[in-house]
Design a protein around this motif. Structure first.
Motif, PDB file in Angstrom:
ATOM      1  N   ASP A 121       0.906  -1.193  -0.064  1.00  0.00           N
ATOM      2  CA  ASP A 121       0.045  -0.041  -0.018  1.00  0.00           C
ATOM      3  C   ASP A 121       0.879   1.103   0.098  1.00  0.00           C
ATOM      4  O   ASP A 121       0.484   2.214  -0.807  1.00  0.00           O
ATOM      5  CB  ASP A 121      -0.972  -0.085   1.344  1.00  0.00           C
ATOM      6  N   LYS A 122       1.857   1.120   0.845  1.00  0.00           N
ATOM      7  CA  LYS A 122       2.850   2.460   0.761  1.00  0.00           C
ATOM      8  C   LYS A 122       3.367   2.539  -0.583  1.00  0.00           C
ATOM      9  O   LYS A 122       3.609   3.670  -0.845  1.00  0.00           O
ATOM     10  CB  LYS A 122       3.854   1.938   1.823  1.00  0.00           C
ATOM     11  N   GLU A 123       3.906   1.256  -1.292  1.00  0.00           N
ATOM     12  CA  GLU A 123       4.533   1.712  -2.593  1.00  0.00           C
ATOM     13  C   GLU A 123       3.500   2.080  -3.457  1.00  0.00           C
ATOM     14  O   GLU A 123       4.055   3.114  -4.524  1.00  0.00           O
ATOM     15  CB  GLU A 123       4.979   0.394  -2.742  1.00  0.00           C
ATOM     16  N   ALA A 124       2.263   1.828  -3.508  1.00  0.00           N
ATOM     17  CA  ALA A 124       1.460   2.153  -4.317  1.00  0.00           C
ATOM     18  C   ALA A 124       0.888   3.584  -4.230  1.00  0.00           C
ATOM     19  O   ALA A 124       0.898   4.457  -5.332  1.00  0.00           O
ATOM     20  CB  ALA A 124       0.245   1.320  -4.451  1.00  0.00           C
ATOM     21  N   ARG A 125       0.860   3.997  -2.923  1.00  0.00           N
ATOM     22  CA  ARG A 125       0.632   5.274  -2.682  1.00  0.00           C
ATOM     23  C   ARG A 125       1.704   6.342  -3.285  1.00  0.00           C
ATOM     24  O   ARG A 125       1.453   7.450  -3.715  1.00  0.00           O
ATOM     25  CB  ARG A 125       0.411   5.582  -1.419  1.00  0.00           C
ATOM     26  N   ARG A 126       3.085   5.885  -3.188  1.00  0.00           N
ATOM     27  CA  ARG A 126       4.244   6.318  -3.655  1.00  0.00           C
ATOM     28  C   ARG A 126       4.272   6.711  -4.913  1.00  0.00           C
ATOM     29  O   ARG A 126       4.321   7.717  -5.332  1.00  0.00           O
ATOM     30  CB  ARG A 126       5.481   5.688  -3.077  1.00  0.00           C
ATOM     31  N   ASP A 127       4.072   5.644  -5.718  1.00  0.00           N
ATOM     32  CA  ASP A 127       3.786   5.592  -7.201  1.00  0.00           C
ATOM     33  C   ASP A 127       2.694   6.500  -7.671  1.00  0.00           C
ATOM     34  O   ASP A 127       2.629   7.256  -8.757  1.00  0.00           O
ATOM     35  CB  ASP A 127       3.630   4.201  -7.705  1.00  0.00           C
ATOM     36  N   ASP A 128       1.547   6.751  -6.760  1.00  0.00           N
ATOM     37  CA  ASP A 128       0.452   7.323  -7.261  1.00  0.00           C
ATOM     38  C   ASP A 128       0.876   8.915  -7.169  1.00  0.00           C
ATOM     39  O   ASP A 128       0.570   9.715  -8.167  1.00  0.00           O
ATOM     40  CB  ASP A 128      -0.748   6.984  -6.611  1.00  0.00           C
ATOM     41  N   LYS A 129       1.475   9.040  -5.970  1.00  0.00           N
ATOM     42  CA  LYS A 129       2.151  10.631  -5.885  1.00  0.00           C
ATOM     43  C   LYS A 129       2.911  10.962  -7.100  1.00  0.00           C
ATOM     44  O   LYS A 129       3.028  12.165  -7.491  1.00  0.00           O
ATOM     45  CB  LYS A 129       2.702  10.668  -4.592  1.00  0.00           C
ATOM     46  N   ARG A 158       0.719  11.693 -10.228  1.00  0.00           N
ATOM     47  CA  ARG A 158       0.179  12.805  -9.906  1.00  0.00           C
ATOM     48  C   ARG A 158       1.011  13.948 -10.108  1.00  0.00           C
ATOM     49  O   ARG A 158       0.493  15.236 -10.890  1.00  0.00           O
ATOM     50  CB  ARG A 158      -0.520  12.916  -8.637  1.00  0.00           C
TER      51      ARG A 158
END
Length: 139
Positions: free
Chosen positions: A40-48, A51
């Motif tokens: 989840d942390k990696e996915a949020r980092r990639d999304d950021k 963006r």
């Protein structure tokens, strides 16, 4: 030379199925939770990152359009035309309201979309009308 065959023994059925203990279940649950949190942390980092990249492109696009409007207005018209052709209907309407859209892009886009729709319909009717051989190809 004679071959001696050893007598085979009948296989015994497995006496019992594996039953994990409560401690094993707790460790497994903890390990799965750790992996899920990391993912989840990696996915949020990639999304950021994505963006921020889209925001950088959007921030630069207005400057590029202003520059190109003075130096090569045809490229600006082509940009808006191509974006409008591939956008959803809702985004197309929004895009064509942009202050720097050259005149005629909306009409040009409508003509192109109608042409693509007619081509797709003709191709569909041609594929339905042609008989298929045993391999599924038209004759």
């Amino acid at each position: 030379m004679t071959k001696f065959l050893l007598p085979t023994t009948a296989r015994k059925a497995q006496s019992s199925a594996f039953v994990p203990t409560e401690a094993m279940n707790r460790r497994l649950t903890s390990a799965i939770l750790t992996v899920a949190l990391h993912a989840d942390k990696e996915a949020r980092r990639d999304d950021k990152i994505q963006r921020e990249a889209r925001a950088a492109v959007a921030a630069t696009l207005d400057t590029w359009i202003a520059y190109m409007s003075e130096n090569d207005p045809g490229r600006v018209e082509d940009l808006f035309f191509e974006f409008a052709c591939f956008a959803t209907a809702t985004n197309r309407k929004r895009m064509l309201k942009h202050s720097q859209v050259p005149e005629g892009v909306a009409e040009r886009t409508d003509v192109q979309l109608a042409q693509w729709k007619a081509d797709a319909a003709a191709q569909r009717s041609a594929s339905e009308a042609s008989p298929a051989d045993e391999n599924g190809r038209g004759a």
